[in-house]
Design a protein around this motif. Structure first.
Motif, PDB file in Angstrom:
ATOM      1  N   ASP A 192      15.954  -5.708  -5.893  1.00 48.82           N
ATOM      2  CA  ASP A 192      15.202  -4.354  -6.423  1.00 48.82           C
ATOM      3  C   ASP A 192      15.703  -4.241  -7.970  1.00 48.82           C
ATOM      4  O   ASP A 192      15.009  -3.473  -8.525  1.00 48.82           O
ATOM      5  N   LYS A 193      16.640  -4.904  -8.339  1.00 49.54           N
ATOM      6  CA  LYS A 193      17.104  -4.850  -9.721  1.00 49.54           C
ATOM      7  C   LYS A 193      16.481  -5.602 -10.759  1.00 49.54           C
ATOM      8  O   LYS A 193      16.587  -5.540 -12.007  1.00 49.54           O
ATOM      9  N   ILE A 194      15.783  -6.721 -10.130  1.00 53.47           N
ATOM     10  CA  ILE A 194      14.929  -7.537 -10.947  1.00 53.47           C
ATOM     11  C   ILE A 194      13.535  -7.058 -11.509  1.00 53.47           C
ATOM     12  O   ILE A 194      12.666  -7.220 -10.302  1.00 53.47           O
ATOM     13  N   SER A 197       2.772   3.649  11.213  1.00 51.63           N
ATOM     14  CA  SER A 197       3.387   4.637  10.425  1.00 51.63           C
ATOM     15  C   SER A 197       4.351   3.957   9.360  1.00 51.63           C
ATOM     16  O   SER A 197       4.596   2.762   9.891  1.00 51.63           O
ATOM     17  N   ALA A 198       4.710   4.602   8.533  1.00 57.96           N
ATOM     18  CA  ALA A 198       5.809   3.931   7.596  1.00 57.96           C
ATOM     19  C   ALA A 198       6.518   4.797   7.101  1.00 57.96           C
ATOM     20  O   ALA A 198       6.343   6.268   7.138  1.00 57.96           O
ATOM     21  N   LYS A 199       7.890   4.504   6.678  1.00 59.09           N
ATOM     22  CA  LYS A 199       8.890   5.218   5.894  1.00 59.09           C
ATOM     23  C   LYS A 199       9.380   4.663   4.786  1.00 59.09           C
ATOM     24  O   LYS A 199       9.602   3.569   4.662  1.00 59.09           O
ATOM     25  N   TYR A 200       9.438   5.466   3.600  1.00 60.17           N
ATOM     26  CA  TYR A 200      10.103   5.059   2.534  1.00 60.17           C
ATOM     27  C   TYR A 200      10.891   6.333   1.709  1.00 60.17           C
ATOM     28  O   TYR A 200      10.123   7.134   1.573  1.00 60.17           O
ATOM     29  N   LEU A 201      12.140   5.765   1.364  1.00 60.50           N
ATOM     30  CA  LEU A 201      13.018   7.120   0.940  1.00 60.50           C
ATOM     31  C   LEU A 201      12.805   8.314   1.660  1.00 60.50           C
ATOM     32  O   LEU A 201      12.496   9.289   1.007  1.00 60.50           O
ATOM     33  N   ASN A 202      12.919   8.227   2.863  1.00 59.13           N
ATOM     34  CA  ASN A 202      12.787   9.286   3.992  1.00 59.13           C
ATOM     35  C   ASN A 202      11.820   9.921   3.720  1.00 59.13           C
ATOM     36  O   ASN A 202      11.492  11.333   4.103  1.00 59.13           O
ATOM     37  N   THR A 203      10.557   9.445   3.261  1.00 59.65           N
ATOM     38  CA  THR A 203       9.245  10.113   3.188  1.00 59.65           C
ATOM     39  C   THR A 203       8.318   9.290   4.146  1.00 59.65           C
ATOM     40  O   THR A 203       8.252   8.115   4.181  1.00 59.65           O
ATOM     41  N   ALA A 250       0.973  -1.155  -0.022  1.00 59.49           N
ATOM     42  CA  ALA A 250      -0.058   0.010   0.096  1.00 59.49           C
ATOM     43  C   ALA A 250       0.790   1.258  -0.034  1.00 59.49           C
ATOM     44  O   ALA A 250       0.587   2.241  -0.591  1.00 59.49           O
ATOM     45  N   VAL A 251       1.983   1.123   0.744  1.00 54.01           N
ATOM     46  CA  VAL A 251       3.017   2.457   0.890  1.00 54.01           C
ATOM     47  C   VAL A 251       3.571   2.676  -0.524  1.00 54.01           C
ATOM     48  O   VAL A 251       3.545   3.671  -1.101  1.00 54.01           O
ATOM     49  N   CYS A 252       3.999   1.475  -1.168  1.00 52.83           N
ATOM     50  CA  CYS A 252       4.445   1.349  -2.589  1.00 52.83           C
ATOM     51  C   CYS A 252       3.659   2.197  -3.342  1.00 52.83           C
ATOM     52  O   CYS A 252       3.776   3.064  -4.517  1.00 52.83           O
ATOM     53  N   LYS A 253       2.232   1.875  -3.371  1.00 51.24           N
ATOM     54  CA  LYS A 253       1.487   2.598  -4.365  1.00 51.24           C
ATOM     55  C   LYS A 253       1.027   3.917  -4.036  1.00 51.24           C
ATOM     56  O   LYS A 253       0.955   4.732  -5.013  1.00 51.24           O
ATOM     57  N   ALA A 254       1.124   4.476  -2.839  1.00 55.61           N
ATOM     58  CA  ALA A 254       0.800   5.832  -2.631  1.00 55.61           C
ATOM     59  C   ALA A 254       2.299   6.670  -2.907  1.00 55.61           C
ATOM     60  O   ALA A 254       2.048   7.593  -3.441  1.00 55.61           O
ATOM     61  N   GLY A 280       5.431  10.541  -6.818  1.00 56.16           N
ATOM     62  CA  GLY A 280       6.493  10.433  -7.699  1.00 56.16           C
ATOM     63  C   GLY A 280       7.686   9.909  -7.399  1.00 56.16           C
ATOM     64  O   GLY A 280       8.714  10.182  -7.970  1.00 56.16           O
ATOM     65  N   LEU A 281       7.720   9.129  -6.225  1.00 53.23           N
ATOM     66  CA  LEU A 281       9.019   8.405  -5.771  1.00 53.23           C
ATOM     67  C   LEU A 281       8.964   7.141  -6.757  1.00 53.23           C
ATOM     68  O   LEU A 281       8.071   6.624  -7.077  1.00 53.23           O
ATOM     69  N   PRO A 282      10.325   6.826  -6.933  1.00 52.54           N
ATOM     70  CA  PRO A 282      10.583   5.586  -7.837  1.00 52.54           C
ATOM     71  C   PRO A 282      10.281   4.266  -6.882  1.00 52.54           C
ATOM     72  O   PRO A 282      10.207   4.283  -5.705  1.00 52.54           O
ATOM     73  N   LYS A 283       9.783   3.126  -7.598  1.00 53.95           N
ATOM     74  CA  LYS A 283       9.141   2.040  -6.964  1.00 53.95           C
ATOM     75  C   LYS A 283      10.327   1.110  -6.635  1.00 53.95           C
ATOM     76  O   LYS A 283      11.300   0.875  -7.570  1.00 53.95           O
ATOM     77  N   SER A 284      10.511   0.728  -5.431  1.00 45.07           N
ATOM     78  CA  SER A 284      11.597  -0.243  -5.147  1.00 45.07           C
ATOM     79  C   SER A 284      11.035  -1.712  -5.034  1.00 45.07           C
ATOM     80  O   SER A 284       9.987  -1.959  -4.503  1.00 45.07           O
ATOM     81  N   GLY A 285      11.902  -2.724  -5.417  1.00 38.92           N
ATOM     82  CA  GLY A 285      11.472  -4.007  -5.253  1.00 38.92           C
ATOM     83  C   GLY A 285      12.016  -4.811  -4.068  1.00 38.92           C
ATOM     84  O   GLY A 285      11.824  -5.991  -3.918  1.00 38.92           O
TER      85      GLY A 285
END
Lengths: 198, 86
Positions: B65-67, A92-98, A57-61, A66-71
Motif C-alpha cells: 500500500d505504501k508503494i 457484496s464488498a467492504k472497503y474501509l467499513n463502507t 471495481a470497488v476501488c474505483k467506486a 472520497g475514500l483514499p485508494k489502497s494498494g
C-alpha cells in the motif's frame, strides 16, 4: 447518489493465465476467506481474476465516494452471494467499513465486474465491452466508445463531448467544457476494454 | 546497497511492464507507478513479486500500500534491507 466503478480482465493474457497458478500472487490478492472460495472452484484462473476485477471495481467506486485508494488488495473484501458459476454472479464488498455491491459476468476470454456504492444497491447503466487489437490505442478507443454511447443516449452532439480525468484522477465527461452529471468508468486489459455510464 | 543502485534496478524492472517509451521521459522519484508509467493495475502484484525476487526481501500487503511512486519503492526496499542487516 450511487457511484459505480468497473474493471475488465483479459483471461487469455499469458501473464494472467500463469499467475493464477502462483501461490504468491494468490496470497497477495486474496484474503484467507477468499482463498477458501478459490480452492472450491476448479477454474482458478477465472475466479482469481473475478475477485481481482471486483476489487478494482470497488476501488474505483470508493475513490468517487472520497475514500483514499489502497494498494493492498486484502483491504477490498469480496463475498460472493450469488456465484452461479465463476463466469456470472453477484455479491457484496467492504472497503474501509463502507459497503458496496458487486456484479460480474464474463466469457472464457474475459471477466467484467461492476461495483456500486452501498449495500444491495445497483443503478441503471449502459455497458459496452469491446475487443481491441494490439495495434489500437485502447485509451483513445475507450473514449470514442464512451462518447458515442453518451451522445446516442443523451442526444448530445458528439463533437461537443470530451472525456478527462479530474484532479482526483476520476474520469469525467464534459459537454462544451461543462461537467455533466453522468457517472462513467473505463477499464482496459489486454484485448478487452469496458466502458460503462449511467 | 545504496538508494541510487536500488532506483536503477527498480527502473530496469519496471521497464518490463511499460508499453510506451514516452513514459520514461522526465522520470523522478515522485513518478507514480500506475498513473504516470501507465502500468496496468493487474500487473502491480507482479511488480511486487519481482521486487521481492530481485532484492531478496518480503513485501507485505501493508507495505504494498505504501508503494505508489518509484521513490516509495526505493524507500521500502532500503528499509527492508536495513532491517535485515541490523
Amino acid at each position: 447518489m450511487i457511484f459505480f466503478g468497473n474493471d475488465i480482465v483479459d483471461l487469455l493474457l499469458p501473464d494472467n493465465k500463469e499467475k493464477s497458478k502462483d501461490s504468491r500472487v494468490i496470497e497477495k490478492i486474496l484474503n484467507e476467506r477468499e482463498r477458501k472460495n478459490l480452492s472450491a472452484i476448479p477454474d482458478h484462473c477465472g475466479l482469481l481474476w473475478t475477485f481481482w476485477a471486483c476489487k478494482e471495481a470497488v476501488c474505483k467506486a470508493a475513490v468517487k465516494l472520497g475514500l483514499p485508494k489502497s494498494g493492498n488488495p486484502h483491504e477490498y473484501e469480496i463475498e460472493f452471494t450469488d456465484l452461479l458459476s465463476n463466469r456470472k454472479g453477484a455479491g457484496s464488498a467492504k472497503y474501509l467499513n463502507t459497503d458496496f455491491t458487486v456484479q460480474f459476468a464474463g466469457t472464457s476470454s474475459y471477466v467484467h465486474a461492476i461495483a456500486f456504492s452501498g449495500k444491495g444497491k445497483t443503478s441503471e447503466y449502459i455497458t459496452s465491452i469491446e475487443f481491441v487489437d494490439s495495434s489500437t490505442d485502447a485509451s483513445i478507443f475507450a473514449k470514442e466508445v464512451l462518447l458515442t454511447s453518451v451522445s446516442d443516449c443523451y442526444s448530445i452532439e458528439k463533437k461537443k463531448l470530451a472525456c478527462h480525468k479530474n484532479e482526483l484522477g476520476i474520469p469525467i465527461i464534459t459537454n462544451n467544457n461543462v461537467v455533466l452529471d453522468i457517472d462513467i468508468s473505463l477499464s482496459h486489459d489486454g484485448n478487452w476494454l469496458a466502458v460503462i455510464h449511467n | 546497497m545504496d538508494k541510487g543502485t536500488i532506483e536503477a534496478k527498480i527502473i530496469e524492472l519496471l521497464k518490463r511492464y511499460t508499453r510506451n517509451d514516452e513514459v520514461w521521459m522526465n522520470i523522478h522519484s515522485g513518478t507514480r507507478i500506475i498513473e504516470d508509467l501507465k502500468i496496468n493495475s493487474a500487473r502491480v502484484v507482479d511488480v511486487i513479486i519481482d521486487i521481492e525476487d530481485t532484492f531478496n526481501i518480503m513485501v507485505s500487503n501493508e507495505l504494498m500500500d505504501k508503494i505508489k511512486t518509484i521513490g516509495d519503492a526505493v524507500n521500502v526496499i532500503a528499509d527492508s534491507k536495513n532491517a535485515m542487516s541490523a
